[in-house]
Design a protein around this motif. Structure first.
Motif, PDB file in Angstrom:
ATOM      1  N   ASP A 161      11.591  -1.395  -8.529  1.00  0.00           N
ATOM      2  CA  ASP A 161      11.917  -1.026  -7.216  1.00  0.00           C
ATOM      3  C   ASP A 161      10.861  -0.349  -6.296  1.00  0.00           C
ATOM      4  N   SER A 162      10.009   0.565  -6.890  1.00  0.00           N
ATOM      5  CA  SER A 162       9.040   0.898  -6.081  1.00  0.00           C
ATOM      6  C   SER A 162       7.943  -0.079  -5.878  1.00  0.00           C
ATOM      7  N   ALA A 163       7.736  -0.866  -6.642  1.00  0.00           N
ATOM      8  CA  ALA A 163       6.689  -1.866  -6.705  1.00  0.00           C
ATOM      9  C   ALA A 163       7.207  -2.915  -5.521  1.00  0.00           C
ATOM     10  N   VAL A 164       8.507  -3.497  -5.583  1.00  0.00           N
ATOM     11  CA  VAL A 164       8.895  -4.311  -4.594  1.00  0.00           C
ATOM     12  C   VAL A 164       8.898  -3.985  -3.416  1.00  0.00           C
ATOM     13  N   ALA A 165       9.283  -2.486  -3.034  1.00  0.00           N
ATOM     14  CA  ALA A 165       9.243  -1.808  -1.791  1.00  0.00           C
ATOM     15  C   ALA A 165       7.745  -1.514  -1.159  1.00  0.00           C
ATOM     16  N   ALA A 166       6.989  -1.716  -2.194  1.00  0.00           N
ATOM     17  CA  ALA A 166       5.455  -1.385  -1.776  1.00  0.00           C
ATOM     18  C   ALA A 166       4.858  -2.890  -1.111  1.00  0.00           C
ATOM     19  N   ILE A 167       5.330  -3.838  -1.840  1.00  0.00           N
ATOM     20  CA  ILE A 167       4.968  -5.274  -1.577  1.00  0.00           C
ATOM     21  C   ILE A 167       5.806  -5.691  -0.224  1.00  0.00           C
ATOM     22  N   ASP A 168       6.880  -5.345  -0.061  1.00  0.00           N
ATOM     23  CA  ASP A 168       7.757  -5.773   0.986  1.00  0.00           C
ATOM     24  C   ASP A 168       7.275  -4.886   2.392  1.00  0.00           C
ATOM     25  N   GLY A 169       6.777  -3.659   1.884  1.00  0.00           N
ATOM     26  CA  GLY A 169       6.571  -3.046   3.030  1.00  0.00           C
ATOM     27  C   GLY A 169       5.371  -2.908   3.882  1.00  0.00           C
ATOM     28  N   ASP A 170       4.243  -3.145   2.893  1.00  0.00           N
ATOM     29  CA  ASP A 170       2.917  -3.229   3.689  1.00  0.00           C
ATOM     30  C   ASP A 170       1.956  -4.401   2.877  1.00  0.00           C
ATOM     31  N   ALA A 171       2.582  -5.242   1.991  1.00  0.00           N
ATOM     32  CA  ALA A 171       1.837  -6.134   1.399  1.00  0.00           C
ATOM     33  C   ALA A 171       0.623  -5.646   0.528  1.00  0.00           C
ATOM     34  N   ALA A 172       0.908  -4.386  -0.073  1.00  0.00           N
ATOM     35  CA  ALA A 172      -0.129  -3.530  -0.763  1.00  0.00           C
ATOM     36  C   ALA A 172      -0.642  -4.588  -2.087  1.00  0.00           C
ATOM     37  N   GLU A 176      -3.606  -1.453  -5.984  1.00  0.00           N
ATOM     38  CA  GLU A 176      -3.179  -0.148  -5.047  1.00  0.00           C
ATOM     39  C   GLU A 176      -1.838   0.065  -5.671  1.00  0.00           C
ATOM     40  N   VAL A 177      -0.799  -0.784  -5.631  1.00  0.00           N
ATOM     41  CA  VAL A 177       0.578  -0.468  -6.295  1.00  0.00           C
ATOM     42  C   VAL A 177       0.661   0.163  -7.596  1.00  0.00           C
ATOM     43  N   ALA A 178      -0.370  -0.582  -8.497  1.00  0.00           N
ATOM     44  CA  ALA A 178      -0.230   0.185  -9.915  1.00  0.00           C
ATOM     45  C   ALA A 178      -0.860   1.526  -9.620  1.00  0.00           C
ATOM     46  N   THR A 179      -1.870   2.101  -9.044  1.00  0.00           N
ATOM     47  CA  THR A 179      -2.401   3.071  -8.777  1.00  0.00           C
ATOM     48  C   THR A 179      -1.209   4.265  -8.443  1.00  0.00           C
ATOM     49  N   ARG A 180      -0.585   3.806  -7.139  1.00  0.00           N
ATOM     50  CA  ARG A 180       0.349   4.570  -6.857  1.00  0.00           C
ATOM     51  C   ARG A 180       1.639   4.942  -7.887  1.00  0.00           C
ATOM     52  N   LEU A 181       1.876   4.027  -8.704  1.00  0.00           N
ATOM     53  CA  LEU A 181       2.879   4.257  -9.681  1.00  0.00           C
ATOM     54  C   LEU A 181       2.426   4.595 -11.050  1.00  0.00           C
ATOM     55  N   ALA A 182       0.976   4.956 -11.077  1.00  0.00           N
ATOM     56  CA  ALA A 182       0.313   5.757 -12.358  1.00  0.00           C
ATOM     57  C   ALA A 182       0.604   4.542 -13.537  1.00  0.00           C
ATOM     58  N   VAL A 183       0.501   3.237 -13.524  1.00  0.00           N
ATOM     59  CA  VAL A 183       0.664   2.443 -14.452  1.00  0.00           C
ATOM     60  C   VAL A 183      -0.562   1.340 -14.452  1.00  0.00           C
ATOM     61  N   SER A 184      -0.972   0.699 -15.407  1.00  0.00           N
ATOM     62  CA  SER A 184      -2.049  -0.192 -15.534  1.00  0.00           C
ATOM     63  C   SER A 184      -1.642  -1.286 -14.489  1.00  0.00           C
ATOM     64  N   GLU A 185      -2.528  -1.989 -14.117  1.00  0.00           N
ATOM     65  CA  GLU A 185      -2.160  -3.475 -13.525  1.00  0.00           C
ATOM     66  C   GLU A 185      -1.451  -4.277 -14.291  1.00  0.00           C
ATOM     67  N   ARG A 186      -2.045  -4.491 -15.642  1.00  0.00           N
ATOM     68  CA  ARG A 186      -1.318  -5.518 -16.580  1.00  0.00           C
ATOM     69  C   ARG A 186       0.076  -4.848 -17.036  1.00  0.00           C
ATOM     70  N   GLN A 187       0.422  -3.543 -17.218  1.00  0.00           N
ATOM     71  CA  GLN A 187       1.578  -3.380 -17.172  1.00  0.00           C
ATOM     72  C   GLN A 187       2.610  -3.529 -16.133  1.00  0.00           C
ATOM     73  N   LEU A 188       1.914  -3.390 -14.955  1.00  0.00           N
ATOM     74  CA  LEU A 188       2.831  -3.860 -13.720  1.00  0.00           C
ATOM     75  C   LEU A 188       3.252  -5.073 -13.672  1.00  0.00           C
ATOM     76  N   LYS A 201       1.872 -11.282  -7.213  1.00  0.00           N
ATOM     77  CA  LYS A 201       1.184 -12.111  -6.363  1.00  0.00           C
ATOM     78  C   LYS A 201       1.987 -13.256  -5.601  1.00  0.00           C
ATOM     79  N   HIS A 202       2.813 -14.028  -6.627  1.00  0.00           N
ATOM     80  CA  HIS A 202       3.515 -15.269  -6.272  1.00  0.00           C
ATOM     81  C   HIS A 202       4.820 -14.411  -5.181  1.00  0.00           C
ATOM     82  N   TYR A 203       5.323 -13.366  -5.804  1.00  0.00           N
ATOM     83  CA  TYR A 203       6.357 -12.464  -4.897  1.00  0.00           C
ATOM     84  C   TYR A 203       5.961 -12.340  -3.502  1.00  0.00           C
ATOM     85  N   ALA A 204       4.688 -11.789  -3.696  1.00  0.00           N
ATOM     86  CA  ALA A 204       4.234 -11.522  -2.074  1.00  0.00           C
ATOM     87  C   ALA A 204       4.240 -12.829  -1.304  1.00  0.00           C
ATOM     88  N   ARG A 205       3.524 -13.898  -2.084  1.00  0.00           N
ATOM     89  CA  ARG A 205       3.580 -15.239  -1.206  1.00  0.00           C
ATOM     90  C   ARG A 205       4.868 -15.806  -0.504  1.00  0.00           C
TER      91      ARG A 205
END
Length: 270
Positions: A161-172, A176-188, A201-205
């Motif tokens: 939910d938090s990741a989707v909100a970040a991508i929807d809100g400011d195309a982070a 950056e999203v992984a850092t905000r959520l305190a998880v690795s990029e691979r895990q996210l 990436k495809h979600y953002a596109r």
């Protein structure tokens, strides 16, 4: 500046509202499309990075309960016969609790609800026999009773939910999203692909292309590119053509790819 025509999209026929609070862990939005008496010659299914439970009703009364996975490319279909439907768009991370599979297993596929291995399939027979207006009330009373989730799965849904909100809100970007959520990029990335059905990436596109369609009017493409997060107009055009199969200019002039048959229903083994 573009002068768009009224391109007919499937979403344009729909009236949608947020799902009731009691269903929000699993269903984000409820959409209704009435039975259309005057069918367009063809219409566009815009890419959409969500899984949808579709309850379809033909004028004869015949009903289908279908699970429509995320669509990564646009399709152009010809209307064959009138039909109305109720569309329940799932929240991020809700596919596995409801249907017993990862969201990526449903990407670009249509399946019958009754064929799914998860607990929602057990409700298929009851849902098909109900009036569309009663289905949401039925799910409000039933889903909390049949679904159980571990703390780990609830945490995964919270992260999504938090990741989707970040991508929807400011195309982070993902880092950056992984850092905000305190998880690795691979895990996210793995959580996102399993829980949403496409990569971040495809979600953002897909999100940006849908924003372009919503923003089109008498605004220069260069301004729309900036407003929707593209580097410039050429990047917007390339991404739009990749996902929609046609350039923005041709799309909004109604110069669309030829209609094809509606997506066929498959099975998980198919």
């Amino acid at each position: 500046m573009q002068s768009p025509v009224a391109v007919q999209t499937a979403d344009g026929f729909e009236e949608s509202v947020p799902a009731p609070e009691s269903l929000r862990p699993w269903i984000a939005e409820v959409g209704r499309i009435p039975v259309l008496t005057h069918l367009p010659t063809h219409f566009t299914h815009v890419p959409q990075a969500v899984t949808t439970l579709v309850l379809r009703t033909e004028p004869s009364g015949r009903r289908d309960a279908l699970v429509v996975g995320p669509r990564t490319r646009a399709t152009y279909a010809g209307a064959k016969e009138p039909a109305g439907c109720l569309r329940l768009r799932l929240a991020p991370g809700a596919v596995r609790p409801l249907f017993g599979v990862a969201a990526t297993d449903l990407t670009n596929r249509v399946l019958r609800l009754a064929d799914m291995p998860g607990p929602a399939a057990e409700l298929a027979r009851e849902i098909i026999e109900m009036d569309l207006g009663d289905i949401v009330l039925f799910l409000e009373s039933t889903l909390p009773q049949v679904l159980s989730e571990s703390p780990t799965r609830r945490e995964h849904r919270r992260l999504l939910d938090s990741a989707v909100a970040a991508i929807d809100g400011d195309a982070a970007p993902l880092r950056e999203v992984a850092t905000r959520l305190a998880v690795s990029e691979r895990q996210l990335r793995n959580l996102f692909t399993a829980g949403v059905g496409v990569s971040p990436k495809h979600y953002a596109r897909i999100t940006r292309v849908r924003q372009v369609i919503d923003a089109a009017g008498n605004t220069p493409w260069s301004d729309i590119a900036v407003a929707t997060g593209y580097y410039d107009q050429s990047h917007l055009t390339a991404d739009f053509r990749s996902l929609m199969g046609v350039t923005p200019d041709r799309f909004f002039k109604g110069k669309l790819p030829a209609p094809t048959a509606c997506q066929s229903v498959t099975t998980l083994a198919g």
